[in-house]
Write a protein that holds these residues in place. Structure first.
Motif, PDB file in Angstrom:
ATOM      1  N   TYR A 121       0.819  -1.212   0.000  1.00  0.00           N
ATOM      2  CA  TYR A 121       0.000   0.000   0.000  1.00  0.00           C
ATOM      3  C   TYR A 121       0.855   1.265   0.000  1.00  0.00           C
ATOM      4  N   GLY A 122       2.046   1.185   0.574  1.00  0.00           N
ATOM      5  CA  GLY A 122       2.880   2.376   0.715  1.00  0.00           C
ATOM      6  C   GLY A 122       2.562   3.107   2.003  1.00  0.00           C
ATOM      7  N   LEU A 123       2.819   4.419   2.025  1.00  0.00           N
ATOM      8  CA  LEU A 123       2.599   5.221   3.221  1.00  0.00           C
ATOM      9  C   LEU A 123       1.141   5.679   3.292  1.00  0.00           C
ATOM     10  N   CYS A 124       0.491   5.392   4.415  1.00  0.00           N
ATOM     11  CA  CYS A 124      -0.923   5.748   4.565  1.00  0.00           C
ATOM     12  C   CYS A 124      -1.139   6.441   5.908  1.00  0.00           C
ATOM     13  N   ASP A 125      -2.015   7.426   5.924  1.00  0.00           N
ATOM     14  CA  ASP A 125      -2.299   8.174   7.142  1.00  0.00           C
ATOM     15  C   ASP A 125      -3.615   7.772   7.795  1.00  0.00           C
ATOM     16  N   ASP A 126      -4.373   6.927   7.123  1.00  0.00           N
ATOM     17  CA  ASP A 126      -5.700   6.563   7.616  1.00  0.00           C
ATOM     18  C   ASP A 126      -5.869   5.050   7.515  1.00  0.00           C
ATOM     19  N   TYR A 127      -7.049   4.573   7.866  1.00  0.00           N
ATOM     20  CA  TYR A 127      -7.314   3.145   7.744  1.00  0.00           C
ATOM     21  C   TYR A 127      -7.156   2.701   6.296  1.00  0.00           C
ATOM     22  N   VAL A 128      -6.567   1.522   6.117  1.00  0.00           N
ATOM     23  CA  VAL A 128      -6.304   0.994   4.783  1.00  0.00           C
ATOM     24  C   VAL A 128      -7.307  -0.102   4.452  1.00  0.00           C
ATOM     25  N   LYS A 129      -8.004   0.075   3.352  1.00  0.00           N
ATOM     26  CA  LYS A 129      -8.911  -0.953   2.865  1.00  0.00           C
ATOM     27  C   LYS A 129      -8.276  -1.677   1.687  1.00  0.00           C
ATOM     28  N   GLU A 130      -8.830  -2.837   1.359  1.00  0.00           N
ATOM     29  CA  GLU A 130      -8.302  -3.601   0.221  1.00  0.00           C
ATOM     30  C   GLU A 130      -8.455  -2.820  -1.083  1.00  0.00           C
ATOM     31  N   THR A 131      -9.385  -1.878  -1.099  1.00  0.00           N
ATOM     32  CA  THR A 131      -9.615  -1.063  -2.290  1.00  0.00           C
ATOM     33  C   THR A 131      -8.757   0.209  -2.308  1.00  0.00           C
ATOM     34  N   SER A 132      -7.973   0.433  -1.253  1.00  0.00           N
ATOM     35  CA  SER A 132      -7.098   1.612  -1.204  1.00  0.00           C
ATOM     36  C   SER A 132      -6.079   1.560  -2.337  1.00  0.00           C
ATOM     37  N   ILE A 133      -5.687   2.706  -2.820  1.00  0.00           N
ATOM     38  CA  ILE A 133      -4.708   2.773  -3.905  1.00  0.00           C
ATOM     39  C   ILE A 133      -3.361   2.239  -3.426  1.00  0.00           C
ATOM     40  N   ALA A 134      -2.792   1.330  -4.183  1.00  0.00           N
ATOM     41  CA  ALA A 134      -1.480   0.761  -3.852  1.00  0.00           C
ATOM     42  C   ALA A 134      -0.388   1.671  -4.419  1.00  0.00           C
ATOM     43  N   ASP A 135       0.460   2.176  -3.540  1.00  0.00           N
ATOM     44  CA  ASP A 135       1.541   3.064  -3.962  1.00  0.00           C
ATOM     45  C   ASP A 135       2.800   2.750  -3.148  1.00  0.00           C
ATOM     46  N   ASN A 256      12.379   6.591  27.096  1.00  0.00           N
ATOM     47  CA  ASN A 256      12.814   7.888  26.558  1.00  0.00           C
ATOM     48  C   ASN A 256      12.085   8.186  25.249  1.00  0.00           C
ATOM     49  N   PHE A 257      10.799   8.508  25.360  1.00  0.00           N
ATOM     50  CA  PHE A 257      10.017   8.837  24.169  1.00  0.00           C
ATOM     51  C   PHE A 257      10.545  10.134  23.548  1.00  0.00           C
ATOM     52  N   GLY A 258      10.757  10.090  22.234  1.00  0.00           N
ATOM     53  CA  GLY A 258      11.234  11.274  21.513  1.00  0.00           C
ATOM     54  C   GLY A 258      12.736  11.368  21.397  1.00  0.00           C
ATOM     55  N   SER A 259      13.465  10.418  21.987  1.00  0.00           N
ATOM     56  CA  SER A 259      14.933  10.477  21.912  1.00  0.00           C
ATOM     57  C   SER A 259      15.458   9.985  20.571  1.00  0.00           C
ATOM     58  N   VAL A 260      14.633   9.267  19.828  1.00  0.00           N
ATOM     59  CA  VAL A 260      15.013   8.764  18.503  1.00  0.00           C
ATOM     60  C   VAL A 260      14.175   9.502  17.459  1.00  0.00           C
ATOM     61  N   PRO A 261      14.814  10.129  16.479  1.00  0.00           N
ATOM     62  CA  PRO A 261      14.036  10.862  15.458  1.00  0.00           C
ATOM     63  C   PRO A 261      13.359   9.911  14.482  1.00  0.00           C
ATOM     64  N   TYR A 262      12.278  10.375  13.909  1.00  0.00           N
ATOM     65  CA  TYR A 262      11.649   9.605  12.842  1.00  0.00           C
ATOM     66  C   TYR A 262      12.548   9.641  11.607  1.00  0.00           C
ATOM     67  N   PRO A 263      12.495   8.624  10.751  1.00  0.00           N
ATOM     68  CA  PRO A 263      13.309   8.638   9.529  1.00  0.00           C
ATOM     69  C   PRO A 263      12.887   9.767   8.600  1.00  0.00           C
ATOM     70  N   ALA A 264      13.721  10.042   7.621  1.00  0.00           N
ATOM     71  CA  ALA A 264      13.450  11.130   6.677  1.00  0.00           C
ATOM     72  C   ALA A 264      12.135  10.923   5.932  1.00  0.00           C
ATOM     73  N   THR A 265      11.743   9.649   5.781  1.00  0.00           N
ATOM     74  CA  THR A 265      10.495   9.337   5.071  1.00  0.00           C
ATOM     75  C   THR A 265       9.261   9.665   5.901  1.00  0.00           C
ATOM     76  N   GLY A 266       9.478   9.943   7.199  1.00  0.00           N
ATOM     77  CA  GLY A 266       8.369  10.353   8.050  1.00  0.00           C
ATOM     78  C   GLY A 266       7.791   9.233   8.892  1.00  0.00           C
ATOM     79  N   MET A 267       6.755   9.567   9.619  1.00  0.00           N
ATOM     80  CA  MET A 267       6.086   8.633  10.525  1.00  0.00           C
ATOM     81  C   MET A 267       5.174   7.702   9.737  1.00  0.00           C
ATOM     82  N   VAL A 268       5.269   6.405  10.026  1.00  0.00           N
ATOM     83  CA  VAL A 268       4.464   5.406   9.315  1.00  0.00           C
ATOM     84  C   VAL A 268       3.340   4.908  10.208  1.00  0.00           C
ATOM     85  N   ASN A 269       2.116   4.972   9.706  1.00  0.00           N
ATOM     86  CA  ASN A 269       0.968   4.435  10.425  1.00  0.00           C
ATOM     87  C   ASN A 269       0.600   3.061   9.873  1.00  0.00           C
ATOM     88  N   VAL A 270       0.149   2.169  10.757  1.00  0.00           N
ATOM     89  CA  VAL A 270      -0.276   0.827  10.361  1.00  0.00           C
ATOM     90  C   VAL A 270      -1.686   0.625  10.881  1.00  0.00           C
TER      91      VAL A 270
END
Length: 304
Positions: A121-135, A256-270
């Motif tokens: 699916y790639g990077l998604c910010d919301d709930y992912v359905k089977e019909t979601s665009i694959a990227d 230690n929440f926040g001691s590790v930065p997110y990767p350059a690609t950003g935060m990933v939601n699952v």
């Protein structure tokens, strides 16, 4: 039924085999030649080990040489970390996996199930359905998606049913010990500091026994072909999950929440939407995250 499984020594493969044997099926477990992990497979008259490298999957019909019913395509190298962006490795996975299809047809299998991934699916910010665009953004995701499309065409042309369970985040006691859950629990049980991102990302963890139940249901019950998201439906912030692990482990670690930065690609939601799986096969996860973590902690303490 007679069932073929490539990737038989994987986390999913071993747990699936145990369940299939319990239900009385016969399994052809396909492993690499001289695989050390093959020794971990059940010793049973209902299992026959078939030794083949991935590039030899075109010989599956020669090696097995009898009609079978179902094929589980679980073999895929480079599913973790930097190897997901190894173009040559992911391309080889695709080529070897698709090359196996002719043999599977020759063996008479009427159903193929392959291990898909949320990476399709790639990077998604919301709930992912089977019909979601694959990227997909990694070569791993791109070639997994390419395999899904290629296999869909092959099965349509040859009257073979095809279902792709897309896994999000599985966990369980006998999983790879380098996963986030195992590495953090190890530190918690040793009361060591845990360096973490802010852990604001939304996540969903599915216990392995529930995942296997879903696979069996997709194999045994009448349901549509195509993609099925496999998750627990319990999507919440990763921080909530980690704090629950902290409580269950009885740890004195510093988080230690926040001691590790997110990767350059950003935060990933699952966040998988599992409505289709529920609707088609009546899937209901039975193991809460707390129950699953307790089982892992017991295993880890037993090995110390």
């Amino acid at each position: 039924m007679k069932i073929i499984i490539t990737g038989a020594t994987s986390f999913i493969g071993q747990n699936l085999i145990r369940r299939l044997i319990k239900e009385g099926h016969f399994v052809y477990a396909v492993v690499r030649p001289n695989s050390m992990k093959a020794k971990e497979l059940l010793v049973s008259s209902q299992i026959k080990v078939v030794e083949l490298e991935m590039h030899e999957y075109t010989k599956l019909d020669e090696k097995i040489n009898e009609m079978c019913d179902v094929y589980f395509s679980l073999a895929w190298e480079g599913t973790r970390s930097a190897e997901r962006d190894n173009h040559n490795l992911q391309k080889r996975n695709f080529e070897c996996s698709t090359a196996a299809l002719k043999s599977i047809k020759n063996l008479g299998c009427h159903l193929i199930l392959s291990a898909g991934s949320q990476a399709e699916y790639g990077l998604c910010d919301d709930y992912v359905k089977e019909t979601s665009i694959a990227d997909p953004v990694t070569w791993y995701g791109k070639y997994k998606l390419k395999y899904f499309l290629k296999t869909t065409d092959f099965c349509n042309q040859n009257n073979i049913a095809f279902k792709e369970p897309r896994f999000f985040s599985l966990y369980g006691p006998d999983d790879f010990k380098g996963t986030m859950i195992f590495s953090i629990l190890d530190k918690m049980l040793k009361n060591e500091s845990c360096d973490l991102t802010e852990c604001k990302q939304m996540w969903d963890f599915l216990y392995i026994d529930d995942a296997i139940e879903a696979l069996i249901s997709l194999m045994e019950r009448p349901c549509e072909d195509g993609i099925y998201n496999l998750g627990s439906g319990d999507s919440r912030s990763l921080r909530e999950y980690i704090e629950e692990m902290y409580s269950l482990s009885g740890s004195n670690s510093k988080l230690n929440f926040g001691s590790v930065p997110y990767p350059a690609t950003g935060m990933v939601n699952v966040m998988p939407d599992i409505a289709k799986l529920k609707r088609q096969v009546g899937f209901v996860p039975k193991t809460t995250f707390a129950e699953g973590i307790k089982r892992i902690i017991l295993e880890m303490k037993g090995h110390n």
